[in-house]
Design a protein around this motif. Structure first.
Motif, PDB file in Angstrom:
ATOM      1  N   ASP A 189       0.988 -15.690  -7.351  1.00 16.17           N
ATOM      2  CA  ASP A 189       2.311 -16.303  -7.460  1.00 16.17           C
ATOM      3  C   ASP A 189       3.369 -15.205  -7.390  1.00 16.17           C
ATOM      4  O   ASP A 189       3.067 -14.066  -7.054  1.00 16.17           O
ATOM      5  N   ASP A 190       4.624 -15.523  -7.718  1.00 11.95           N
ATOM      6  CA  ASP A 190       5.697 -14.550  -7.572  1.00 11.95           C
ATOM      7  C   ASP A 190       6.055 -13.842  -8.878  1.00 11.95           C
ATOM      8  O   ASP A 190       7.170 -13.353  -9.045  1.00 11.95           O
ATOM      9  N   SER A 191       5.101 -13.756  -9.811  1.00 12.55           N
ATOM     10  CA  SER A 191       5.375 -13.146 -11.114  1.00 12.55           C
ATOM     11  C   SER A 191       5.067 -11.646 -11.169  1.00 12.55           C
ATOM     12  O   SER A 191       5.258 -11.017 -12.203  1.00 12.55           O
ATOM     13  N   GLY A 192       4.576 -11.079 -10.072  1.00 16.22           N
ATOM     14  CA  GLY A 192       4.213  -9.675 -10.078  1.00 16.22           C
ATOM     15  C   GLY A 192       5.397  -8.758 -10.334  1.00 16.22           C
ATOM     16  O   GLY A 192       6.496  -8.970  -9.821  1.00 16.22           O
ATOM     17  N   ARG A 193       5.159  -7.697 -11.116  1.00 13.91           N
ATOM     18  CA  ARG A 193       6.208  -6.748 -11.466  1.00 13.91           C
ATOM     19  C   ARG A 193       5.921  -5.375 -10.854  1.00 13.91           C
ATOM     20  O   ARG A 193       4.776  -5.038 -10.570  1.00 13.91           O
ATOM     21  N   ILE A 194       6.996  -4.601 -10.696  1.00 13.72           N
ATOM     22  CA  ILE A 194       6.905  -3.220 -10.225  1.00 13.72           C
ATOM     23  C   ILE A 194       7.621  -2.327 -11.228  1.00 13.72           C
ATOM     24  O   ILE A 194       8.761  -2.612 -11.614  1.00 13.72           O
ATOM     25  N   GLY A 195       6.950  -1.272 -11.664  1.00 16.28           N
ATOM     26  CA  GLY A 195       7.562  -0.309 -12.572  1.00 16.28           C
ATOM     27  C   GLY A 195       7.634   1.061 -11.931  1.00 16.28           C
ATOM     28  O   GLY A 195       6.765   1.427 -11.136  1.00 16.28           O
ATOM     29  N   GLU A 196       8.671   1.817 -12.262  1.00 15.41           N
ATOM     30  CA  GLU A 196       8.781   3.201 -11.805  1.00 15.41           C
ATOM     31  C   GLU A 196       8.541   4.121 -12.989  1.00 15.41           C
ATOM     32  O   GLU A 196       9.101   3.916 -14.075  1.00 15.41           O
ATOM     33  N   PHE A 197       7.696   5.143 -12.782  1.00 15.79           N
ATOM     34  CA  PHE A 197       7.261   6.001 -13.868  1.00 15.79           C
ATOM     35  C   PHE A 197       7.359   7.469 -13.474  1.00 15.79           C
ATOM     36  O   PHE A 197       7.027   7.845 -12.347  1.00 15.79           O
ATOM     37  N   ALA A 198       7.810   8.291 -14.426  1.00 12.74           N
ATOM     38  CA  ALA A 198       7.745   9.741 -14.248  1.00 12.74           C
ATOM     39  C   ALA A 198       6.301  10.180 -14.427  1.00 12.74           C
ATOM     40  O   ALA A 198       5.562   9.630 -15.255  1.00 12.74           O
ATOM     41  N   ILE A 221       7.999 -11.779  -5.224  1.00 12.78           N
ATOM     42  CA  ILE A 221       7.237 -11.805  -3.983  1.00 12.78           C
ATOM     43  C   ILE A 221       5.757 -11.996  -4.328  1.00 12.78           C
ATOM     44  O   ILE A 221       5.182 -11.165  -5.028  1.00 12.78           O
ATOM     45  N   PRO A 222       5.122 -13.072  -3.895  1.00 12.56           N
ATOM     46  CA  PRO A 222       3.693 -13.236  -4.167  1.00 12.56           C
ATOM     47  C   PRO A 222       2.852 -12.303  -3.309  1.00 12.56           C
ATOM     48  O   PRO A 222       3.284 -11.824  -2.264  1.00 12.56           O
ATOM     49  N   ARG A 223       1.642 -12.006  -3.769  1.00 12.16           N
ATOM     50  CA  ARG A 223       0.634 -11.245  -3.031  1.00 12.16           C
ATOM     51  C   ARG A 223       1.130  -9.865  -2.592  1.00 12.16           C
ATOM     52  O   ARG A 223       0.864  -9.423  -1.477  1.00 12.16           O
ATOM     53  N   MET A 224       1.835  -9.176  -3.468  1.00 14.87           N
ATOM     54  CA  MET A 224       2.265  -7.813  -3.162  1.00 14.87           C
ATOM     55  C   MET A 224       1.059  -6.881  -3.180  1.00 14.87           C
ATOM     56  O   MET A 224       0.189  -6.991  -4.033  1.00 14.87           O
ATOM     57  N   GLN A 225       1.014  -5.941  -2.221  1.00 11.09           N
ATOM     58  CA  GLN A 225      -0.135  -5.051  -2.072  1.00 11.09           C
ATOM     59  C   GLN A 225       0.230  -3.571  -2.170  1.00 11.09           C
ATOM     60  O   GLN A 225      -0.657  -2.739  -2.379  1.00 11.09           O
ATOM     61  N   GLY A 226       1.479  -3.218  -1.985  1.00  8.51           N
ATOM     62  CA  GLY A 226       1.862  -1.813  -2.031  1.00  8.51           C
ATOM     63  C   GLY A 226       3.363  -1.669  -2.105  1.00  8.51           C
ATOM     64  O   GLY A 226       4.103  -2.590  -1.738  1.00  8.51           O
ATOM     65  N   VAL A 236       7.931  -2.914   0.440  1.00 10.17           N
ATOM     66  CA  VAL A 236       6.863  -3.640  -0.249  1.00 10.17           C
ATOM     67  C   VAL A 236       6.020  -4.368   0.798  1.00 10.17           C
ATOM     68  O   VAL A 236       6.564  -5.017   1.705  1.00 10.17           O
ATOM     69  N   SER A 237       4.695  -4.253   0.699  1.00 11.58           N
ATOM     70  CA  SER A 237       3.799  -4.972   1.612  1.00 11.58           C
ATOM     71  C   SER A 237       3.332  -6.260   0.957  1.00 11.58           C
ATOM     72  O   SER A 237       3.059  -6.310  -0.244  1.00 11.58           O
ATOM     73  N   GLN A 238       3.216  -7.296   1.767  1.00 10.40           N
ATOM     74  CA  GLN A 238       2.770  -8.614   1.303  1.00 10.40           C
ATOM     75  C   GLN A 238       1.692  -9.117   2.251  1.00 10.40           C
ATOM     76  O   GLN A 238       1.905  -9.228   3.456  1.00 10.40           O
ATOM     77  N   SER A 239       0.526  -9.422   1.706  1.00 13.95           N
ATOM     78  CA  SER A 239      -0.587  -9.889   2.540  1.00 13.95           C
ATOM     79  C   SER A 239      -0.506 -11.392   2.771  1.00 13.95           C
ATOM     80  O   SER A 239       0.126 -12.134   2.016  1.00 13.95           O
TER      81      SER A 239
END
Length: 312
Positions: A189-198, A221-226, A236-239
């Protein structure tokens, strides 16, 4: 010790009209036992090299092993390195991780371990193993199987409060690498998160810390891969199963479809400032390719990013 590249098998490099493609000339192109997942760029023995991670499974889905293939981009020679950990008895065991993303910093290789943080492996301490150990770490126990193998051993586990499905690099808009990574979640689904980390400090530092979170967002964005970042622009890549993948690009809160398609069964992403390419790869049998997309097609020109993403 850094081991030399192998020379018995070479992927074929094709320069298409709009892309640079590496295709596997072996059972790697169709096998259902090994699946390619993560990708990043680095330097191996002074040569520009692409690293591709794979996981091995039985046909019933049981995980067996993981590895990274290092490919010399000029000569297309390859080197396979198995990923391993040390158990309580000091024995090497296969790393039981999906290896959905890579971030390569010198001798430090960070690998996404879905649901179990980020695992760090030491490329400066690669060792050669033989016999039963080589077969075990490679996930093969059949007679007459692998007799020698190169192994990178896990040095640290970095807990992260995300699912850690994939991770990617960060670059300033002049191509300077930034000591940060982007870690994201693959969700249907579209609940995926992206975090930025040092980045965590090196293991030899006097004070040791894990990944330090500096930002987090949910692009819906659903089905994020990278994911990777160049300046203020994210990619962001989406399959989409057996159809070409979708590339999303733009500002943190304004990601939109890019007109450039990604490979069928697209996975991770990696930026290549030297060759001015965005790399991705496809995982499905018979559709496997490692593809470089020129920056010029993405609106990255002259070391800076066009602030307006290209849309379909």
């Amino acid at each position: 010790m850094l081991w030399p590249f192998g020379s018995t098998w070479r992927p074929v490099r094709h320069r298409q009209r709009d892309t640079v493609d590496l295709r596997w000339l072996s059972a790697r192109t169709w096998t259902r036992r090994w699946y390619p997942q993560g990708i990043d760029l680095g330097t191996w023995q002074g040569r520009r090299t692409v690293a591709v991670s794979w996981f091995r499974q039985r046909l019933d889905g049981v995980h067996l092993a993981s590895r990274v293939t290092f490919v010399d981009l000029e000569r297309s020679r390859h080197l396979d390195v198995l990923l391993a950990l040390t158990d309580e008895e000091g024995e090497l065991q296969p790393a039981p991780i999906h290896a959905g993303g890579l971030a390569w910093f010198g001798d430090r290789l960070f690998v996404a371990a879905t649901g179990r943080g980020i695992w760090e492996f030491d490329l400066g301490g690669i060792r050669k193993v033989r016999g039963a150990v080589a077969q075990r770490v490679g996930g093969s126990r059949r007679r007459g199987g692998r007799t020698t193998a190169l192994v990178a051993v896990r040095t640290r586990v970095h807990p992260v409060a995300l699912r850690c499905s994939y991770l990617g690099r960060v670059f300033a808009d002049d191509g300077t690498p930034v000591p940060r990574v982007l870690i994201g979640e693959h969700r249907t689904d579209d609940s995926g998160r992206i975090g930025e980390f040092a980045l965590p400090e090196d293991e030899g530092a006097t004070t040791s810390s894990g990944f330090v979170e500096v930002d987090r967002f949910a692009p819906a964005i659903p089905r994020m891969q990278g994911v990777v970042r160049w300046g203020d622009r994210y990619f962001v890549s989406q399959s989409d199963d057996l159809r070409p993948g979708t590339l999303w690009s733009g500002g943190r809160d304004a990601l939109r479809h890019d007109r450039v398609p990604l490979p069928v069964g697209c996975e991770d992403l990696a930026l290549d400032p030297d060759a001015r390419l965005l790399w991705s790869l496809g995982e499905h049998p018979w559709h496997r390719v490692v593809r470089g997309i020129p920056f010029s097609r993405l609106g990255i020109d002259g070391g800076r990013t066009d602030p307006s993403p290209r849309r379909t």
